[in-house]
Design a protein around this motif. Structure first.
Motif, PDB file in Angstrom:
ATOM      1  N   LEU A  52      -1.360 -31.694  -1.691  1.00 21.51           N
ATOM      2  CA  LEU A  52      -2.212 -31.384  -2.845  1.00 21.51           C
ATOM      3  C   LEU A  52      -3.607 -30.954  -2.411  1.00 21.51           C
ATOM      4  CD1 LEU A  52      -1.409 -34.427  -5.162  1.00 21.51           C
ATOM      5  CD2 LEU A  52      -0.512 -32.104  -5.364  1.00 21.51           C
ATOM      6  N   PRO A  53      -4.242 -30.089  -3.214  1.00 24.17           N
ATOM      7  CA  PRO A  53      -5.674 -29.845  -3.005  1.00 24.17           C
ATOM      8  C   PRO A  53      -6.441 -31.137  -3.263  1.00 24.17           C
ATOM      9  CG  PRO A  53      -4.936 -28.899  -5.077  1.00 24.17           C
ATOM     10  CD  PRO A  53      -3.701 -29.355  -4.361  1.00 24.17           C
ATOM     11  N   VAL A  54      -7.648 -31.209  -2.747  1.00 29.68           N
ATOM     12  CA  VAL A  54      -8.394 -32.472  -2.766  1.00 29.68           C
ATOM     13  C   VAL A  54      -9.764 -32.285  -3.413  1.00 29.68           C
ATOM     14  CG1 VAL A  54      -9.094 -34.449  -1.368  1.00 29.68           C
ATOM     15  CG2 VAL A  54      -7.347 -32.882  -0.499  1.00 29.68           C
ATOM     16  N   VAL A  55     -10.134 -33.259  -4.239  1.00 31.65           N
ATOM     17  CA  VAL A  55     -11.495 -33.337  -4.766  1.00 31.65           C
ATOM     18  C   VAL A  55     -12.119 -34.617  -4.236  1.00 31.65           C
ATOM     19  CG1 VAL A  55     -12.968 -33.469  -6.796  1.00 31.65           C
ATOM     20  CG2 VAL A  55     -10.872 -32.090  -6.866  1.00 31.65           C
ATOM     21  N   GLN A  60     -14.834 -36.264   6.543  1.00 28.56           N
ATOM     22  CA  GLN A  60     -14.291 -36.104   7.895  1.00 28.56           C
ATOM     23  C   GLN A  60     -12.871 -36.673   7.984  1.00 28.56           C
ATOM     24  OE1 GLN A  60     -17.585 -38.065  10.067  1.00 28.56           O
ATOM     25  NE2 GLN A  60     -17.605 -36.233  11.355  1.00 28.56           N
ATOM     26  N   TRP A  61     -12.676 -37.825   7.358  1.00 28.70           N
ATOM     27  CA  TRP A  61     -11.348 -38.444   7.375  1.00 28.70           C
ATOM     28  C   TRP A  61     -10.325 -37.531   6.721  1.00 28.70           C
ATOM     29  CZ3 TRP A  61      -7.852 -39.655   3.647  1.00 28.70           C
ATOM     30  CH2 TRP A  61      -6.764 -40.446   4.045  1.00 28.70           C
ATOM     31  N   ILE A  62     -10.695 -36.911   5.612  1.00 24.85           N
ATOM     32  CA  ILE A  62      -9.780 -35.986   4.937  1.00 24.85           C
ATOM     33  C   ILE A  62      -9.394 -34.844   5.872  1.00 24.85           C
ATOM     34  CG2 ILE A  62      -9.561 -34.326   3.049  1.00 24.85           C
ATOM     35  CD1 ILE A  62     -11.443 -36.178   1.433  1.00 24.85           C
ATOM     36  N   VAL A  63     -10.378 -34.296   6.572  1.00 23.54           N
ATOM     37  CA  VAL A  63     -10.125 -33.179   7.484  1.00 23.54           C
ATOM     38  C   VAL A  63      -9.200 -33.606   8.622  1.00 23.54           C
ATOM     39  CG1 VAL A  63     -11.199 -31.638   9.166  1.00 23.54           C
ATOM     40  CG2 VAL A  63     -12.269 -31.978   6.930  1.00 23.54           C
ATOM     41  N   LYS A  64      -9.431 -34.801   9.170  1.00 23.37           N
ATOM     42  CA  LYS A  64      -8.684 -35.238  10.348  1.00 23.37           C
ATOM     43  C   LYS A  64      -7.333 -35.865  10.011  1.00 23.37           C
ATOM     44  CE  LYS A  64     -12.853 -36.111  13.098  1.00 23.37           C
ATOM     45  NZ  LYS A  64     -13.678 -37.150  13.785  1.00 23.37           N
ATOM     46  N   PRO A 110      -6.647 -30.399   3.635  1.00 22.26           N
ATOM     47  CA  PRO A 110      -8.071 -30.255   3.952  1.00 22.26           C
ATOM     48  C   PRO A 110      -8.587 -28.833   3.848  1.00 22.26           C
ATOM     49  CG  PRO A 110      -6.792 -30.596   5.954  1.00 22.26           C
ATOM     50  CD  PRO A 110      -5.857 -30.810   4.810  1.00 22.26           C
ATOM     51  N   SER A 111      -7.685 -27.849   3.807  1.00 27.02           N
ATOM     52  CA  SER A 111      -8.133 -26.466   3.643  1.00 27.02           C
ATOM     53  C   SER A 111      -8.470 -26.155   2.191  1.00 27.02           C
ATOM     54  CB  SER A 111      -7.059 -25.496   4.148  1.00 27.02           C
ATOM     55  OG  SER A 111      -5.930 -25.491   3.292  1.00 27.02           O
ATOM     56  N   ARG A 112      -8.131 -27.070   1.301  1.00 24.60           N
ATOM     57  CA  ARG A 112      -8.464 -26.920  -0.122  1.00 24.60           C
ATOM     58  C   ARG A 112      -9.251 -28.166  -0.571  1.00 24.60           C
ATOM     59  NH1 ARG A 112      -3.051 -25.847  -3.255  1.00 24.60           N
ATOM     60  NH2 ARG A 112      -2.228 -27.336  -1.739  1.00 24.60           N
ATOM     61  N   LEU A 113     -10.373 -28.356   0.061  1.00 28.35           N
ATOM     62  CA  LEU A 113     -11.206 -29.530  -0.185  1.00 28.35           C
ATOM     63  C   LEU A 113     -12.445 -29.141  -0.983  1.00 28.35           C
ATOM     64  CD1 LEU A 113     -12.172 -32.451   0.253  1.00 28.35           C
ATOM     65  CD2 LEU A 113     -12.995 -31.749   2.529  1.00 28.35           C
ATOM     66  N   ALA A 114     -12.580 -29.723  -2.156  1.00 26.08           N
ATOM     67  CA  ALA A 114     -13.759 -29.510  -2.996  1.00 26.08           C
ATOM     68  C   ALA A 114     -14.531 -30.820  -3.091  1.00 26.08           C
ATOM     69  CB  ALA A 114     -13.347 -29.027  -4.379  1.00 26.08           C
ATOM     70  N   PHE A 132     -16.040 -27.090   2.672  1.00 30.88           N
ATOM     71  CA  PHE A 132     -15.651 -27.208   1.273  1.00 30.88           C
ATOM     72  C   PHE A 132     -15.320 -25.825   0.715  1.00 30.88           C
ATOM     73  CE2 PHE A 132     -18.585 -30.865   1.815  1.00 30.88           C
ATOM     74  CZ  PHE A 132     -17.684 -31.879   1.530  1.00 30.88           C
ATOM     75  N   VAL A 133     -14.335 -25.776  -0.187  1.00 28.90           N
ATOM     76  CA  VAL A 133     -13.992 -24.505  -0.820  1.00 28.90           C
ATOM     77  C   VAL A 133     -15.135 -24.046  -1.706  1.00 28.90           C
ATOM     78  CG1 VAL A 133     -11.508 -24.902  -0.766  1.00 28.90           C
ATOM     79  CG2 VAL A 133     -12.845 -25.661  -2.746  1.00 28.90           C
TER      80      VAL A 133
END
Length: 207
Positions: A43-46, A102-106, A115-119, A145-146
């Motif tokens: 899923l994309p992330v907010v 950072q945790w979301i990215v890693k 993490p490529s769709r992180l807002a 961030f997107v």
């Protein structure tokens, strides 16, 4: 008191949720991951930073908002339960929020987060911190961030959505009108001028 107010029965979307602890150099932070019920795949992330003047607010006070955001957006909402003032002082909150990004990215992929769709989003002082987070991310280069507008359109500068008191001319008028004392007026105009100069040097905010 706010927690008690939230206990009144009210309709809220069903969600799937999970609590984790994210390591941060300023002190570990509890984080709530909220997803639309029975969602599958990545899923994309907010990343959500709540408001409350740094002193109030938590997952309980923002439960309905976060649930609705996840359900309506079809996204995972990662809610930062940051340490609040006065016990926590700057930069604790910012670093805890950034550590979560950072945790979301890693590691986000392990929890079905993309993490490529992180807002990033927030309300009240949380909105203040989201702006600061985007600047911090740009400076450190570890989190991206997107930058997309409504319906997938490229983001546009949000000057038209800046409330009138925050526009440059209005800032100066605010500085003059808040007090009848000429000395106090000068001080407020000085503050407004500093805010204006700071805003000119920062990246534009996007919605």
């Amino acid at each position: 008191m706010l927690d008690d107010l939230q206990t009144a029965p009210i309709a809220k979307p069903d969600v799937d949720e999970k609590w984790i602890v994210v390591p941060a150099g300023v002190g570990n932070v509890r984080v709530r991951i909220v997803k639309p019920v029975d969602s599958t795949g990545t899923l994309p992330v907010v990343l959500y930073v709540h408001g409350g003047g740094w002193v109030i607010g938590n997952a309980g006070t923002h439960d309905r908002l976060v649930r609705e955001l996840a359900a309506d957006a079809g996204a995972a909402v990662v809610f930062v339960e940051y340490d609040r003032s006065p016990e926590a002082r700057h930069p604790v909150v910012m670093e805890q929020a950034y550590a979560t990004a950072q945790w979301i990215v890693k590691f986000g992929a392990e929890e079905g987060l993309d993490p490529s769709r992180l807002a990033v989003a927030g309300d009240s002082v949380g909105g203040n911190m989201t702006a600061a987070l985007t600047i911090l991310a740009k400076q450190r280069g570890e989190v991206h961030f997107v930058r997309r507008g409504p319906a997938g359109r490229p983001a546009r500068p949000s000057r038209s959505r800046i409330p009138a008191p925050l526009r440059c001319g209005a800032l100066l008028r605010w500085g003059r009108m808040r007090s009848a004392d000429p000395a106090d007026q000068d001080e407020r105009v000085g503050r407004a001028t500093i805010l204006m100069e700071t805003a000119r040097k920062q990246p534009l905010l996007y919605y």
